[in-house]
Design a protein around this motif. Structure first.
Motif, PDB file in Angstrom:
ATOM      1  N   ARG A 117       0.876  -1.001  -0.176  1.00 47.93           N
ATOM      2  CA  ARG A 117      -0.225   0.301  -0.021  1.00 47.93           C
ATOM      3  C   ARG A 117       1.111   0.906  -0.113  1.00 47.93           C
ATOM      4  NH1 ARG A 117      -5.666  -0.131   0.528  1.00 47.93           N
ATOM      5  NH2 ARG A 117      -6.655  -2.647  -0.109  1.00 47.93           N
ATOM      6  N   ARG A 118       1.908   1.097   0.701  1.00 44.33           N
ATOM      7  CA  ARG A 118       2.746   2.486   0.855  1.00 44.33           C
ATOM      8  C   ARG A 118       3.425   2.777  -0.938  1.00 44.33           C
ATOM      9  NH1 ARG A 118       7.876   3.148   0.946  1.00 44.33           N
ATOM     10  NH2 ARG A 118       8.962   1.168   1.465  1.00 44.33           N
ATOM     11  N   ALA A 119       3.505   1.798  -1.243  1.00 45.38           N
ATOM     12  CA  ALA A 119       4.566   1.862  -2.648  1.00 45.38           C
ATOM     13  C   ALA A 119       3.254   2.180  -3.633  1.00 45.38           C
ATOM     14  CB  ALA A 119       4.935   0.624  -3.263  1.00 45.38           C
ATOM     15  N   GLU A 120       2.026   1.677  -3.387  1.00 39.59           N
ATOM     16  CA  GLU A 120       0.917   2.119  -4.251  1.00 39.59           C
ATOM     17  C   GLU A 120       1.188   3.846  -4.032  1.00 39.59           C
ATOM     18  OE1 GLU A 120      -3.788   1.632  -4.224  1.00 39.59           O
ATOM     19  OE2 GLU A 120      -2.306   0.325  -4.078  1.00 39.59           O
ATOM     20  N   TYR A 121       1.451   3.944  -2.619  1.00 34.46           N
ATOM     21  CA  TYR A 121       0.479   5.690  -2.510  1.00 34.46           C
ATOM     22  C   TYR A 121       1.449   6.346  -3.097  1.00 34.46           C
ATOM     23  CZ  TYR A 121       0.188  10.283  -0.163  1.00 34.46           C
ATOM     24  OH  TYR A 121       0.116  11.256   0.065  1.00 34.46           O
ATOM     25  N   GLU A 122       3.176   5.481  -2.962  1.00 36.38           N
ATOM     26  CA  GLU A 122       4.275   6.533  -3.685  1.00 36.38           C
ATOM     27  C   GLU A 122       4.155   6.890  -4.799  1.00 36.38           C
ATOM     28  OE1 GLU A 122       7.900   4.683  -1.754  1.00 36.38           O
ATOM     29  OE2 GLU A 122       7.558   5.740   0.414  1.00 36.38           O
ATOM     30  N   ASP A 123       3.753   5.796  -5.644  1.00 39.97           N
ATOM     31  CA  ASP A 123       3.266   5.542  -6.767  1.00 39.97           C
ATOM     32  C   ASP A 123       2.444   6.826  -7.195  1.00 39.97           C
ATOM     33  OD1 ASP A 123       3.498   5.262  -9.752  1.00 39.97           O
ATOM     34  OD2 ASP A 123       1.935   3.668  -9.304  1.00 39.97           O
ATOM     35  N   TRP A 124       1.283   6.775  -6.704  1.00 40.44           N
ATOM     36  CA  TRP A 124       0.635   7.604  -7.099  1.00 40.44           C
ATOM     37  C   TRP A 124       0.438   9.012  -6.728  1.00 40.44           C
ATOM     38  CZ3 TRP A 124      -1.489  11.112  -4.042  1.00 40.44           C
ATOM     39  CH2 TRP A 124      -3.081  12.280  -3.775  1.00 40.44           C
ATOM     40  N   LEU A 125       1.132   9.283  -5.563  1.00 41.10           N
ATOM     41  CA  LEU A 125       1.412  10.270  -5.358  1.00 41.10           C
ATOM     42  C   LEU A 125       2.696  11.873  -6.592  1.00 41.10           C
ATOM     43  CD1 LEU A 125       2.367  12.921  -2.868  1.00 41.10           C
ATOM     44  CD2 LEU A 125       3.626  12.026  -2.111  1.00 41.10           C
ATOM     45  N   LYS A 126       3.823  10.417  -6.505  1.00 41.83           N
ATOM     46  CA  LYS A 126       4.778  10.721  -8.073  1.00 41.83           C
ATOM     47  C   LYS A 126       3.534  11.061  -9.076  1.00 41.83           C
ATOM     48  CE  LYS A 126       8.477   9.181 -10.325  1.00 41.83           C
ATOM     49  NZ  LYS A 126       8.350   8.824 -12.041  1.00 41.83           N
ATOM     50  N   ARG A 127       2.774  10.367  -9.477  1.00 41.86           N
ATOM     51  CA  ARG A 127       2.156  10.601 -10.350  1.00 41.86           C
ATOM     52  C   ARG A 127       1.220  12.032 -10.827  1.00 41.86           C
ATOM     53  NH1 ARG A 127      -1.827   7.390 -11.249  1.00 41.86           N
ATOM     54  NH2 ARG A 127      -1.705   6.389  -9.857  1.00 41.86           N
ATOM     55  N   ARG A 128       0.632  12.094  -9.582  1.00 41.20           N
ATOM     56  CA  ARG A 128       0.344  13.482  -9.418  1.00 41.20           C
ATOM     57  C   ARG A 128       0.822  14.272  -9.778  1.00 41.20           C
ATOM     58  NH1 ARG A 128      -1.283  16.982  -5.238  1.00 41.20           N
ATOM     59  NH2 ARG A 128      -3.328  17.808  -5.017  1.00 41.20           N
ATOM     60  N   ASN A 129       2.360  14.225  -8.343  1.00 33.99           N
ATOM     61  CA  ASN A 129       3.550  15.304  -8.974  1.00 33.99           C
ATOM     62  C   ASN A 129       3.536  16.595 -10.362  1.00 33.99           C
ATOM     63  OD1 ASN A 129       3.152  16.162  -6.337  1.00 33.99           O
ATOM     64  ND2 ASN A 129       4.742  14.630  -5.655  1.00 33.99           N
ATOM     65  N   ASP A 130       4.217  14.507 -10.825  1.00 36.72           N
ATOM     66  CA  ASP A 130       4.110  15.167 -12.461  1.00 36.72           C
ATOM     67  C   ASP A 130       2.861  15.819 -13.078  1.00 36.72           C
ATOM     68  OD1 ASP A 130       6.713  12.911 -11.562  1.00 36.72           O
ATOM     69  OD2 ASP A 130       5.702  11.338 -12.816  1.00 36.72           O
ATOM     70  N   PHE A 131       1.817  15.016 -12.630  1.00 30.92           N
ATOM     71  CA  PHE A 131       1.471  15.173 -13.503  1.00 30.92           C
ATOM     72  C   PHE A 131       0.928  17.442 -13.519  1.00 30.92           C
ATOM     73  CE2 PHE A 131      -3.377  16.850 -13.145  1.00 30.92           C
ATOM     74  CZ  PHE A 131      -3.759  16.889 -14.358  1.00 30.92           C
ATOM     75  N   LEU A 132       0.966  17.579 -12.102  1.00 27.77           N
ATOM     76  CA  LEU A 132       0.860  19.104 -11.724  1.00 27.77           C
ATOM     77  C   LEU A 132       2.202  19.950 -12.426  1.00 27.77           C
ATOM     78  CD1 LEU A 132      -0.151  19.104  -7.792  1.00 27.77           C
ATOM     79  CD2 LEU A 132      -1.232  20.274  -9.975  1.00 27.77           C
TER      80      LEU A 132
END
Length: 181
Positions: A91-106
């Motif tokens: 779950r932690r790895a999933e969240y970190e992946d989501w956060l990276k994608r969101r930051n890249d998106f922004l």
């Protein structure tokens, strides 16, 4: 027919009790069948002492069995804890992946495109954003002031506006998970 009293056959009763004690001891000890059984003692204690001796004889074997059962229980609990830790790490790895994608998106929206679209009229910006990659268009709309974003979305076709709205809402939702908990 009369049943002979235990005092009439004391040696027979003692032998039976001794065989019972040896049998119970053998069953309580793992691997005892592979070992030779010692010959029973020729001097037998009294009846109350026999019970005490029996309990003393099997105490070590019973304690060993109890320790083995406790060890198995602890190993089972350790396996459950390890499984939960693995799930948390996933779950932690999933969240970190989501956060990276969101930051890249922004970051895509911060490359100067926002300033360009800030100065455009809503109908012109809507027409151009309909042609751009929806992820980039959503990032740009998200960086614009809310009033201007709403004007641009109202000028777009309803299908394109809905796609952008879905992207924006999923990017800002911190509870997004691939798997419901």
């Amino acid at each position: 027919m009369t049943v002979p009293s235990p005092s009439a056959q004391p040696n027979s009763l003692r032998r039976r009790l001794m065989l019972l004690a040896v049998g119970c001891t053998m069953l309580a000890m793992p691997g005892a069948f592979a070992q030779e059984v010692a010959a029973p003692a020729t001097v037998l204690p009294a009846n109350g002492d026999e019970i005490q001796q029996f309990c003393t004889n099997i105490a070590d074997a019973a304690r060993d069995q109890r320790y083995l059962l406790q060890k198995k229980d602890l190993e089972k609990l350790q396996a459950e804890v390890d499984a939960r830790i693995a799930k948390l790490e996933e779950r932690r790895a999933e969240y970190e992946d989501w956060l990276k994608r969101r930051n890249d998106f922004l970051k895509q929206a911060e490359l100067g495109l926002v300033d360009i679209y800030k100065t455009m009229k809503a109908d012109a910006a809507a027409g151009q954003l309909e042609l751009v990659n929806p992820a980039i268009a959503a990032a740009i709309v998200m960086k614009l002031p809310p009033r201007q974003s709403s004007l641009i979305l109202s000028e777009m076709s309803s299908d394109k506006a809905a796609v952008l709205t879905n992207i924006i809402s999923s990017a800002s939702d911190s509870t997004t998970s691939k798997e419901p908990s």
